[in-house]
Write a protein that holds these residues in place. Sequence first.
Motif, PDB file in Angstrom:
ATOM      1  N   SER A  32      -1.140   3.309   4.016  1.00 45.20           N
ATOM      2  CA  SER A  32      -0.380   1.879   5.020  1.00 45.20           C
ATOM      3  C   SER A  32      -0.325   2.600   6.637  1.00 45.20           C
ATOM      4  O   SER A  32      -0.572   1.669   7.473  1.00 45.20           O
ATOM      5  CB  SER A  32       0.986   1.823   4.816  1.00 45.20           C
ATOM      6  OG  SER A  32       1.359   0.905   5.354  1.00 45.20           O
ATOM      7  N   LEU A  85       0.889  -0.520  -0.025  1.00 43.01           N
ATOM      8  CA  LEU A  85       0.209   0.424   0.114  1.00 43.01           C
ATOM      9  C   LEU A  85       1.255   1.441   0.017  1.00 43.01           C
ATOM     10  O   LEU A  85       2.140   1.574   0.239  1.00 43.01           O
ATOM     11  CB  LEU A  85      -1.046   0.262   1.220  1.00 43.01           C
ATOM     12  CG  LEU A  85      -2.260  -0.492   1.802  1.00 43.01           C
ATOM     13  CD1 LEU A  85      -2.746  -0.772   3.253  1.00 43.01           C
ATOM     14  CD2 LEU A  85      -2.850  -0.376   0.365  1.00 43.01           C
ATOM     15  N   GLN A 101      -3.972   2.798   8.410  1.00 40.36           N
ATOM     16  CA  GLN A 101      -4.601   0.826   7.913  1.00 40.36           C
ATOM     17  C   GLN A 101      -3.578   0.809   9.450  1.00 40.36           C
ATOM     18  O   GLN A 101      -4.307   0.177  10.455  1.00 40.36           O
ATOM     19  CB  GLN A 101      -3.740  -0.045   6.937  1.00 40.36           C
ATOM     20  CG  GLN A 101      -3.825  -1.221   7.422  1.00 40.36           C
ATOM     21  CD  GLN A 101      -3.603  -2.133   5.750  1.00 40.36           C
ATOM     22  OE1 GLN A 101      -2.658  -2.516   5.903  1.00 40.36           O
ATOM     23  NE2 GLN A 101      -5.099  -2.581   5.559  1.00 40.36           N
TER      24      GLN A 101
END
Lengths: 90, 264
Positions: free
Chosen positions: B237, B232, B240
């Motif tokens: 990222s 990602l 997340q």
Amino acid sequence: MSDPQQDLNRDLKQLIIDALGLEDIGVDDIDDQQPLFGDGLGLDSVDALELGLAIQKRYGIKIDADAKDTRNHFSSVAALAAFVTARNAA
Amino acid sequence: MPTLSGRCYESFLGKAVLQGGIKSTVITFDISQWRAWAPGLVTPADWQAWAQGSRHSCSEAASPDVSFLPAMQRRRLSNLARMAFAVGWPLAEGYEALPLVFASRHGETPRTFAILSDLADQQPLSPTQFSLSVHNAIIGLWSILRGETSEMTAIAAAGDGLEQGLLEAAALLAEGAPAVLLILCEELPPAVYDAWVDDVPFAYALGLLVTPGQQWQLSPGPAATQSLPPALPHALSWLQATLRGVNCFTHTWKRRSWTWQRQP
């Protein structure tokens, strides 16, 4: 019966809306005599260049950005229509 | 990277550590608030579900709502600019002066492609497209529309724009800014770039309100080996990991490795 002058005004308004990406504005919201720049419709110098290009493409008219009277031709829809009519007749 | 003077390193980024034998630096900061937008991912709950692995539909509105701006002001905003404004505007609420760091790797690719296409067709170029295609056009619009005259920077820093942007933000904090707004955004480039651009899974924007503090610690270092491209983009990222409550993770971009640590 349609009036060619009104048709041209309408075409120019639609051209202004399309070329300058005016959101939430229709041809009926722009008055023929309304100033396009500054306090009127609120267009700015980048719009002037963009509109000049759009008119050049649409009507095949070369516009001299430095010419003294260019500013007057762009003052309103009515002035633009007169300019386009005169140049097409020439 | 402009404006990252040696003085800033001395005064703020100063905590030098040894990493793999190479002298490196650590920056610390708080991320007081964040906002993110992508097609189909609008609310914090949307992003939470995304972070936990649920699939989202990219078919929803491809452009965020920026109706908080008058129509005459919205009209020059590209999709990229709309994304930047949508995440940045609420974060800037209440700040009279807020420095801005804008980071995008690919920038206004739809505009530049349109200009290149006109050039190829020997058509005259659109002054509007031209003036808004440069990398700092969005921060210029931000400045005009908000009447904001604080320092603003636009960077394009390959795959680790998130971290390079935070380095920039840390330097601004070190100069005394009470907060810095960091906006990261990427537009899905025109399909013609598909063979070359492989790091934009979908259009996205992330806004971070960065303030002085110890919540996050970020340190750059050399990557151990030539690593694979990340799954990602770093901004997604980070989001997340944050939403999953991961307190320590590493982002590697080519030869640079960034270690993130959050105070639990």
